[in-house]
Design a protein around this motif. Sequence first.
Motif, PDB file in Angstrom:
ATOM      1  N   SER A   1       2.940   9.881  -9.929  1.00 53.18           N
ATOM      2  CA  SER A   1       2.577   9.862 -11.352  1.00 53.18           C
ATOM      3  C   SER A   1       1.462  10.853 -11.663  1.00 53.18           C
ATOM      4  CB  SER A   1       2.164   8.450 -11.765  1.00 53.18           C
ATOM      5  OG  SER A   1       1.004   8.034 -11.049  1.00 53.18           O
ATOM      6  N   CYS A   2       0.497  10.995 -10.747  1.00 53.52           N
ATOM      7  CA  CYS A   2      -0.584  11.976 -10.954  1.00 53.52           C
ATOM      8  C   CYS A   2      -0.043  13.403 -10.932  1.00 53.52           C
ATOM      9  CB  CYS A   2      -1.659  11.797  -9.881  1.00 53.52           C
ATOM     10  SG  CYS A   2      -2.663  10.317 -10.057  1.00 53.52           S
TER      11      CYS A   2
ATOM     12  N   TYR B   1       0.827  -1.208   0.000  1.00 55.24           N
ATOM     13  CA  TYR B   1       0.000   0.000   0.000  1.00 55.24           C
ATOM     14  C   TYR B   1       0.860   1.255   0.000  1.00 55.24           C
ATOM     15  CZ  TYR B   1      -3.196   3.600   1.671  1.00 55.24           C
ATOM     16  OH  TYR B   1      -3.920   4.758   1.809  1.00 55.24           O
TER      17      TYR B   1
ATOM     18  N   SER C   1      -0.473  -5.232  -6.647  1.00 58.68           N
ATOM     19  CA  SER C   1      -1.798  -4.745  -6.277  1.00 58.68           C
ATOM     20  C   SER C   1      -2.785  -4.967  -7.421  1.00 58.68           C
ATOM     21  CB  SER C   1      -1.725  -3.255  -5.928  1.00 58.68           C
ATOM     22  OG  SER C   1      -1.212  -2.522  -7.014  1.00 58.68           O
TER      23      SER C   1
ATOM     24  N   HIS D   1       0.084  14.530  -1.190  1.00 61.17           N
ATOM     25  CA  HIS D   1       1.140  13.521  -1.121  1.00 61.17           C
ATOM     26  C   HIS D   1       2.008  13.718   0.119  1.00 61.17           C
ATOM     27  CE1 HIS D   1       4.916  11.551  -3.039  1.00 61.17           C
ATOM     28  NE2 HIS D   1       4.293  10.723  -2.218  1.00 61.17           N
TER      29      HIS D   1
ATOM     30  N   ASP E   1       2.562   1.566  -3.481  1.00 64.33           N
ATOM     31  CA  ASP E   1       1.602   1.882  -4.543  1.00 64.33           C
ATOM     32  C   ASP E   1       1.062   3.298  -4.411  1.00 64.33           C
ATOM     33  OD1 ASP E   1       1.949  -0.579  -5.586  1.00 64.33           O
ATOM     34  OD2 ASP E   1       0.003  -1.396  -5.005  1.00 64.33           O
ATOM     35  N   GLU E   2       0.752   3.735  -3.178  1.00 63.25           N
ATOM     36  CA  GLU E   2       0.220   5.084  -3.000  1.00 63.25           C
ATOM     37  C   GLU E   2       1.259   6.131  -3.387  1.00 63.25           C
ATOM     38  OE1 GLU E   2      -2.355   7.355   0.415  1.00 63.25           O
ATOM     39  OE2 GLU E   2      -0.387   6.583   1.008  1.00 63.25           O
ATOM     40  N   ASP E   3       2.500   5.922  -2.981  1.00 66.63           N
ATOM     41  CA  ASP E   3       3.557   6.872  -3.327  1.00 66.63           C
ATOM     42  C   ASP E   3       3.754   6.936  -4.846  1.00 66.63           C
ATOM     43  OD1 ASP E   3       5.977   8.524  -2.362  1.00 66.63           O
ATOM     44  OD2 ASP E   3       6.883   7.056  -3.715  1.00 66.63           O
ATOM     45  N   ARG E   4       3.790   5.779  -5.492  1.00 63.83           N
ATOM     46  CA  ARG E   4       3.972   5.741  -6.946  1.00 63.83           C
ATOM     47  C   ARG E   4       2.791   6.401  -7.668  1.00 63.83           C
ATOM     48  NH1 ARG E   4       4.041   0.444  -7.774  1.00 63.83           N
ATOM     49  NH2 ARG E   4       6.273   0.247  -7.339  1.00 63.83           N
ATOM     50  N   TYR E   5       1.591   6.129  -7.204  1.00 60.70           N
ATOM     51  CA  TYR E   5       0.390   6.668  -7.850  1.00 60.70           C
ATOM     52  C   TYR E   5       0.326   8.195  -7.735  1.00 60.70           C
ATOM     53  CZ  TYR E   5      -4.539   7.729  -8.638  1.00 60.70           C
ATOM     54  OH  TYR E   5      -5.712   8.292  -9.088  1.00 60.70           O
ATOM     55  N   LEU E   6       0.575   8.730  -6.525  1.00 59.23           N
ATOM     56  CA  LEU E   6       0.487  10.179  -6.337  1.00 59.23           C
ATOM     57  C   LEU E   6       1.601  10.896  -7.096  1.00 59.23           C
ATOM     58  CD1 LEU E   6      -0.466  10.381  -2.545  1.00 59.23           C
ATOM     59  CD2 LEU E   6      -1.945  10.749  -4.522  1.00 59.23           C
TER      60      LEU E   6
END
Length: 480
Positions: A428-429, A418, A480, A448, A421-426
């Motif tokens: 990239s956004c 988690y 994930s 973030h 994934d959260e760090d990578r997702y934010l």
Amino acid sequence: ADMVQSGEQSKYALAVTSKLLDAFGSDLGGGYDIGCRFKTTLASSTLGEQARSLNYTSLVNAFHGHAHNRLCQLDNLTTYVEGLGLEDLEGCEHAFSKSNSLAPSTRYASIFHRRQAIACYFEHNDEMEVYANLTKFLLNNYKQALDLLSNGQATLEWLMCELGVSDPETFKLWLDEERVYLNSLLHEPVEETLQMEYWQRLVNLAGSRKNLETVLSTWTVITPGNAASIRSDGGITRKAETKRRHAQENYEKDLKAVQELEGRLGITRRWVPEDEEWQAAARLVANWKYQQALDNVKRLVVSRIFELSKMNQSGTGYKLRKHIGKALQTRSAAIRAALLQYNAAAKALGRRALEFDEVVEYAFLADFDLLRDTRQDVSTRPWASPTARLAMNMFFKLCRAEEEVVRLNVEIRRIVTYIVDEDRYLRSCEALYRDTHPALAHQISRYHSIRSRFTSLHLCSLEKISHLPGFSGTLIPGIS
């Protein structure tokens, strides 16, 4: 629901269960301080069919479970439920205890502001405390499980050697045997119940017969000195006649009851005190009186345990402590009186008497349950000795500790996944909108930074977990 005056009612537990079933689906277990009774309530409610189809299990949390009788513990206590690990099912109790400081500020608030304050409190608690301490919680649980496994295994081996037990699976058989044994004590056999009632009716019949004979043998002696007063006062004769009539009616009532029971039991010759059947029934009645006296002592002692625990809780005010203190004094006197009755009943059966200092040390209802049976000597059962019970508890705690390690390994990898994934997702956004929507990218960057403020704490705790001797999981992120 806005519970201001209604208190804790079954409808709230049913509403929570309905929500949990809709959210989580099948194979769910829920802990409740009266989970044993709630199981019946749930089964007879409109949710009963849904709960059965989804295999919902109603359990009793650890703190309250130890105050329930032993049979309830065998079916519902967390120690004996496979798959629960070291979970004590006290999460709500911890949350409610922590939120007690919020109560004074909402006591006189409007409905809107009260709900707003409660919602804000739990939102802040989730973001700033629960999430921040999540990996610390996993670390402490892992330490607890490993300590129990390392220290408890040696203790269990020593206890098994003392008991002469070679296979740990024997403890599961003992637990099943204890469950069957205690189930057999739930109801008196119908034949024995009728025999005890018949014996009591015979005792009543003997008493009413003796009373009738006494009345019939009583004569009014008339002498020249009292003849005039007796002749003028008819009340004396009427009282004597009424007394004789009442004695005759009582005798006939008891005789009819005896005859009815003789028909139900198929008795062709009425019992007399010299008969073996009479003496056996007398022992059954003495056993029943003994068990009633034991239940009374148990009720008073458990009430004392609850009052002592409440007195020692932080936050209990001075006036309430004084009130509880007076109640404890009264309770102690009642326990002494109940002990006198118990010891008299125990003496009639030739059983060991209990001392006041011994009884008040009893901590759980299970300490009383093995005193109940008088049909057979329970001390001969292999699971009834103190050493055996200690070994059983240790074995099942080790089973739950092994389950806890397996579950923790899953949860640790989940939180690692988690966080990554959260760090990578934010990130990239933020990169996606940096050129086209700078303002939105800035807000994503701020969000973030808020979400990652506890990442260093989590990584530190996870590193400590990985260095624990006995750690069997992995910190490699999953997919994930």
